[in-house]
Structures are given as C-alpha cells and as structure tokens.
Design a protein around this motif. Structure first.
Motif, PDB file in Angstrom:
ATOM      1  N   ARG A  60       5.065  -4.134  -2.528  1.00 37.03           N
ATOM      2  CA  ARG A  60       3.789  -4.219  -1.857  1.00 37.03           C
ATOM      3  C   ARG A  60       3.225  -2.805  -1.712  1.00 37.03           C
ATOM      4  NH1 ARG A  60       7.647  -6.900   0.534  1.00 37.03           N
ATOM      5  NH2 ARG A  60       7.888  -5.378   2.226  1.00 37.03           N
ATOM      6  N   TYR A 175      -5.891 -12.003   3.043  1.00 38.33           N
ATOM      7  CA  TYR A 175      -5.291 -12.879   2.029  1.00 38.33           C
ATOM      8  C   TYR A 175      -6.352 -13.611   1.219  1.00 38.33           C
ATOM      9  CZ  TYR A 175      -1.056 -12.310   4.933  1.00 38.33           C
ATOM     10  OH  TYR A 175       0.006 -11.816   5.654  1.00 38.33           O
ATOM     11  N   GLU A 177      -8.678 -12.458  -0.286  1.00 39.03           N
ATOM     12  CA  GLU A 177      -9.008 -11.686  -1.476  1.00 39.03           C
ATOM     13  C   GLU A 177      -8.027 -11.925  -2.619  1.00 39.03           C
ATOM     14  OE1 GLU A 177      -9.149  -7.651  -0.240  1.00 39.03           O
ATOM     15  OE2 GLU A 177     -10.606  -8.004   1.369  1.00 39.03           O
ATOM     16  N   VAL A 178      -6.922 -12.638  -2.324  1.00 38.25           N
ATOM     17  CA  VAL A 178      -5.907 -12.905  -3.344  1.00 38.25           C
ATOM     18  C   VAL A 178      -6.337 -14.096  -4.196  1.00 38.25           C
ATOM     19  CG1 VAL A 178      -3.498 -13.532  -3.752  1.00 38.25           C
ATOM     20  CG2 VAL A 178      -4.087 -12.003  -1.847  1.00 38.25           C
ATOM     21  N   TYR A 181      -5.282 -18.097  -3.687  1.00 40.32           N
ATOM     22  CA  TYR A 181      -4.719 -18.369  -2.362  1.00 40.32           C
ATOM     23  C   TYR A 181      -5.629 -19.335  -1.614  1.00 40.32           C
ATOM     24  CZ  TYR A 181      -3.596 -17.893   2.574  1.00 40.32           C
ATOM     25  OH  TYR A 181      -3.277 -18.159   3.881  1.00 40.32           O
ATOM     26  N   ALA A 312       0.622 -15.997  -0.104  1.00 34.96           N
ATOM     27  CA  ALA A 312      -0.458 -15.355  -0.850  1.00 34.96           C
ATOM     28  C   ALA A 312       0.087 -14.636  -2.079  1.00 34.96           C
ATOM     29  CB  ALA A 312      -1.209 -14.373   0.057  1.00 34.96           C
ATOM     30  N   ARG A 313       1.217 -13.954  -1.912  1.00 36.18           N
ATOM     31  CA  ARG A 313       1.842 -13.266  -3.046  1.00 36.18           C
ATOM     32  C   ARG A 313       2.292 -14.262  -4.106  1.00 36.18           C
ATOM     33  NH1 ARG A 313       3.896  -8.297  -2.920  1.00 36.18           N
ATOM     34  NH2 ARG A 313       5.963  -8.925  -3.656  1.00 36.18           N
ATOM     35  N   ALA A 316      -0.485 -15.333  -6.265  1.00 34.92           N
ATOM     36  CA  ALA A 316      -0.838 -14.310  -7.247  1.00 34.92           C
ATOM     37  C   ALA A 316       0.261 -14.084  -8.276  1.00 34.92           C
ATOM     38  CB  ALA A 316      -1.149 -13.000  -6.524  1.00 34.92           C
TER      39      ALA A 316
END
Length: 349
Positions: A60, A175, A177-178, A181, A312-313, A316
């Motif tokens: 991150r 989040y 912006e991911v 998500y 969220a990760r 992506a």
C-alpha cells in the motif's frame, strides 16, 4: 498466491545481516499464519529462530511507513512491562529487500486465532486467565508515558478524539475512487458517525495506543495464564488508550458479535466476559471505563472501515477476492454492533 521466497531475497538479507553483526547462514524461510495486511515469515539465522515482517506483495502507499513505525515502537517498548517481541534489527533501506522490514524474536507462545496448546485445551482456568491478561496488558500499555519512551513523535497536534470520525469517514470515501469497488454496503455509517460526534468524551492525557488489540494479535503463553507478547504494532499511535479496550470489546467472541477474534481458543469456551475484561483493566490501573460503550462504538466504526479497505483492494485485483469478502463481512458485523450501541439497543455496563 505469491511464493514467500520471492518476497525474501535470502542472499540480500544475509548480506544486510552481516552489516548488523549477524554473520550467520539462513537455513529456513517459512511463512507464518496470519498477517492479512503484511507478510510474516520465520527465518532461521545461524540456528536462531527469528521472525521477519515486511509489507505485502502489493504494498500500500503507506506500507513502508507503517513497518518503520513498528520498528520505532518495538524499540521504544524495550525494558517495559508490556509483553512484546524483542526487536532484533530493523531496516528502513528499501534497497535491501525493496521494502522496509524488521526482524524480531520468535515468541514462545501460541496465537489463539490459530492454535491452542494441550494445556490450554485441558484447562478452562488457563484459557480464562490468559485471555483476561489481555486487559491487564492493555492497562500497562496505557500507563506508559509516550514522551518518556521516545514515542512523542507519534502524537499528532490537536484532539485525538475530535479527529477520529472525520478522518475515518474521509478514509471510507476514498474507496470510491477504486475501480469496481461497490460503495454503500456498510450499515449504519452515518448513524454511528453522528452519535459518536454528539457523545464524544473530553480529551484525556495522551498515552500509547496499540490500535489493533484483539485475540488474533497476541501470543498466549502455552502453560501459564498470561500474554506472552502483544504483536502487530502497525497501527500504534499516541492518543486515548481506552480505544484499545474498546477494540477488545468489539472483537470479543461473545454475543453480540462485532468481529469474533481468537477462534481456536474461543471454540473451547471458558473465556471471560466483556464485563470481566473491563473490571480487570480497571483493577490493573487502567483509565476510567465509565464511557466504554462510546469507545467500543468508535472501535467498531474505525475497524470496520479499515477492514473494508481489503475489499476495495480485492476489487482492484490487489488482494485475494475471498479475503476481501471475508473482511467485508467482518466490517458489516463491526458497524452493525456500533449501530446497536448508537441506537441504545445494547450496552456493556
């Protein structure tokens, strides 16, 4: 799944260790359980078992900074009565392994989220006493003077409690912006945020806060009713130590469930109640617990938002989808419990 040997270049590590006065052969690199946010591996150096901790395969933006923080914290805790792994060596030079990392002692204990000893399995008293000691460890940590032990730099200007809701509300919004998500799936966010702001306690003297204290982040002694070490210090800060007690409350494996930590131990039963933990914390010289419901609601709010970051990760493609789903479910439970407190439907006292 990334092969852990790809994340730990043993030749580079051995060369760096020589600069630290450890001229030994690395004979083992073994991944350890846990570490959803970071990589944790056992390395054997010249016959000595150590644990290496570093950021994940897809770091991150703040990964190196948080590992560097752990190095600072573990160094500061040396000689204190707070159980912790001994820092052996820390490396902030990203030219060695590509990331910041550190080595610590391999604690002789068991993580209650993963395993129990035969003695713990056979003795309810041992399970009860060991779990209860977590509250005492939290009290001892909260009594430390952060400035006296060199952690004053972790204290940010202004009110610790006043910035919590705005900070984590903004973090949750980030989040969105991911790509891919799905936002808006956590319950009671606005309700809890408003309640926390309206009922916020006055600021107290600053203390050391672990920031993620629950049964999965300790090692319990195998045969004695005590904590062998509190681990995973990446969220440590200087603020209001009662947040650690709230964190224990919201993750405790007792109804109502926010997020149930320590499944290997809790499955056997015999653990103290939340009320017993609060009493033990107070008896060990902890801070005034009369507002523990507020700190529990804040803990659920903050932890739920932090865990949602893995979802969220995952959206992506930077974290396993199954892990994202699992932690999202935990986040839903945490916000749900905080919502019950805010609505006056449940109280620890």
């Amino acid at each position: 799944m990334v092969d852990v040997t790809e994340l730990v270049d043993t030749d580079a590590l051995a060369s760096w260790l020589r600069t630290q006065g450890m001229d030994g052969e690395i004979t083992e690199v073994t991944p350890l359980a846990g570490g959803t946010q970071n990589v944790v591996v056992r390395v054997v150096v010249d016959g000595r078992r150590l644990v290496l901790r570093r950021p994940p395969a897809h770091p991150r933006p703040n990964s190196d900074r948080t590992i560097a923080r752990e190095i600072t914290v573990l160094g500061a805790l040396a000689g204190s009565d707070v159980p912790h792994p001994e820092l052996v060596a820390g490396c902030t030079d990203t030219g060695v392994l590509g990331v910041v990392f550190y080595l610590m002692t391999d604690v002789d204990g068991l993580n209650p989220g993963e395993a129990v000893s035969p003695e713990q399995e056979a003795s309810e008293q041992l399970r009860h006493g060991g779990a209860l000691d977590m509250a005492r460890a939290a009290a001892r940590l909260g009594r430390l003077d952060p400035h006296a032990i060199g952690l004053g730099e972790l204290q940010r200007p202004g009110s610790f409690l006043e910035r919590q809701v705005p900070q984590w509300t903004k973090h949750l919004a980030s989040y969105d912006e991911v790509p891919d998500y799905e936002s808006g799936t956590l319950p009671d966010v606005d309700l809890v945020a408003d309640w926390l702001e309206q009922h916020r306690p006055p600021d107290a003297a600053p203390g050391v806060v672990h920031g993620d204290l629950h049964l999965n982040n300790v090692m319990l002694h195998r045969t004695e009713p005590r904590v062998a070490a509190v681990i995973d210090w990446e969220m440590c800060t200087v603020g209001d130590p009662l947040l650690d007690l709230g964190w224990l409350m919201v993750t405790w494996p007792e109804e109502p469930i926010g997020m149930s930590a320590g499944p290997a131990l809790s499955a056997l039963g015999g653990l103290p109640t939340r009320a017993e933990l609060v009493a033990a914390y107070a008896d060990a010289g902890g801070r005034d617990t009369s507002r523990i419901d507020w700190y529990t609601a804040l803990a659920g709010f903050k932890m739920g938002i932090v865990l949602e970051g893995t979802q969220a990760r995952a959206a992506a493609g930077k974290a396993p989808a199954e892990m994202g789903r699992k932690l999202h479910e935990a986040a839903v439970g945490l916000l749900g419990l905080s919502g019950r407190i805010a609505r006056g439907e449940w109280s620890i006292s």
